[in-house]
Enzyme design. Sequence first.
Site, PDB file in Angstrom:
ATOM      1  N   VAL A 190     -21.043   0.386  -3.861  1.00 54.92           N
ATOM      2  CA  VAL A 190     -21.241  -1.039  -3.557  1.00 54.92           C
ATOM      3  C   VAL A 190     -22.650  -1.278  -3.011  1.00 54.92           C
ATOM      4  O   VAL A 190     -23.366  -2.182  -3.449  1.00 54.92           O
ATOM      5  CB  VAL A 190     -20.183  -1.535  -2.544  1.00 54.92           C
ATOM      6  CG1 VAL A 190     -20.460  -2.964  -2.130  1.00 54.92           C
ATOM      7  CG2 VAL A 190     -18.787  -1.410  -3.144  1.00 54.92           C
ATOM      8  N   LYS A 192       0.865  -1.180   0.000  1.00 57.26           N
ATOM      9  CA  LYS A 192       0.000   0.000   0.000  1.00 57.26           C
ATOM     10  C   LYS A 192       0.899   1.227   0.000  1.00 57.26           C
ATOM     11  O   LYS A 192       1.960   1.236   0.623  1.00 57.26           O
ATOM     12  CB  LYS A 192      -0.872   0.010   1.266  1.00 57.26           C
ATOM     13  CG  LYS A 192      -2.113   0.837   1.136  1.00 57.26           C
ATOM     14  CD  LYS A 192      -3.295   0.045   0.613  1.00 57.26           C
ATOM     15  CE  LYS A 192      -4.509   0.933   0.454  1.00 57.26           C
ATOM     16  NZ  LYS A 192      -5.708   0.207   0.020  1.00 57.26           N
ATOM     17  N   GLY A 202     -25.358   2.441   4.105  1.00 60.41           N
ATOM     18  CA  GLY A 202     -24.563   3.052   3.038  1.00 60.41           C
ATOM     19  C   GLY A 202     -24.951   2.507   1.674  1.00 60.41           C
ATOM     20  O   GLY A 202     -24.745   1.318   1.396  1.00 60.41           O
ATOM     21  N   VAL A 203     -25.565   3.364   0.850  1.00 61.27           N
ATOM     22  CA  VAL A 203     -25.951   2.920  -0.496  1.00 61.27           C
ATOM     23  C   VAL A 203     -25.186   3.749  -1.537  1.00 61.27           C
ATOM     24  O   VAL A 203     -25.772   4.391  -2.405  1.00 61.27           O
ATOM     25  CB  VAL A 203     -27.481   2.965  -0.727  1.00 61.27           C
ATOM     26  CG1 VAL A 203     -28.151   1.808  -0.012  1.00 61.27           C
ATOM     27  CG2 VAL A 203     -28.081   4.301  -0.279  1.00 61.27           C
ATOM     28  N   GLY A 204     -23.856   3.743  -1.408  1.00 64.42           N
ATOM     29  CA  GLY A 204     -22.988   4.349  -2.412  1.00 64.42           C
ATOM     30  C   GLY A 204     -22.791   3.353  -3.534  1.00 64.42           C
ATOM     31  O   GLY A 204     -23.706   2.617  -3.903  1.00 64.42           O
TER      32      GLY A 204
END
Length: 353
Positions: free
Chosen positions: A183, A80, A179-181
Amino acid sequence: MTLFDSPDFEGHEGVHAFFDEKTGLKSIIAVHSTARGPAAGGCRMWNYSSAEAAVTDALRLSRGMSYKNAMADLDFGGGKAVIIGDARSQKTPELFEAFGRAVDSLAGRYWTAEDVGVSPADLVATRRTTRYVAGLEGHAAASGDPSPVTAEGVFRGVRLCVQRALNRDLNGVTVAIQGVGHVGAYLAEKLHAAGARLIIADVNARALDEVAARTGARIVSTDAIFDVEADVFAPCALGGAISATTLPRLKVKVIAGGANNQLADATIGQAVYDRGILYAPDYVINGGGIINVAGEIRALEAGVAFDPDWVATKLDRLAQTLGEVLDHSLVDKRPANLVADEIARARIAAARS
Ligand code: NAD
């Protein structure tokens, strides 16, 4: 404290600090392991409070990528990169070109991609100075938005957990999605198509309205999502959703969602297990995204087009791996997150030897 005494140091092969005077680039690239193949993992740009905080994040995130890549059965190790700076005000193409030179100096031991604060446009600049970049748009090997693939993997994981915990299919099961972003929205559509009832929460009112219109989901507040009567809780927002304060409120039998780092701390996995909740370890169930990116690296290396069939085969394998984790957890009577860590470490150790 030195690097080697840090609680987040876990046999990392290399931790590289880069400074570029002209652009002000300050970057850390941590290579946790190349035992299974080149280290792969995105680049995060964040306004860290100190260089030490940046190193800590790079150590944790790169180890996490080793585990995630191993559980996704990819021929990649974990790495990373972090860039210290404000992604809203301090980005320039030159900064990302300098970052590309840093990546290139590792000669393929580390492949970079998007993460928080880094966009495909930034990667275009990075690509000018290194070829070890995935997540670019507009070429034959490009893998595109990983979110639908992540959501497909999560959907299969939810279905598997519901079979195991409730002995039924998804028809009529109630899933609470936090969370409905990217994904969460794709997941909602797949669950709706399978007959699940949905309850959704988000801080973004427009995203909520769109998903509710398509799926008939009931909207609740971001606080109330923890208290609803549901069978499954699917964290698809930020990390830390399952904590000592939220866990006692959940009435579900399954926790399975796309978010990274769902467990707020190391002790929560045991508490989830003790409450009789089946938990799908986050970095296993959400491995579809990295599988998609790996498909791009593979195609770039071979000079061929992106192959969706290869991705589909890896997604099938991912569901099997999640099944293995849940089996071991049941037989050994141990939290699934600990079982997943052990399997990941064993896969990496096997490759090393
Ligand atoms: P996103 O930013 O598109 O979606 C996140 C959503 O969560 C947003 O709509 C946001 O408004 C909402 N949100 C923020 N705080 C909230 C809160 N307190 N309560 C409810 N909703 C809240 O991100 P994404 O790409 O959908 O990723 C979601 C999660 O999945 C992240 O944790 C990410 O690291 C992880 N993940 C994503 C992928 C991928 O392919 N995109 C792959 C692996 C893991």
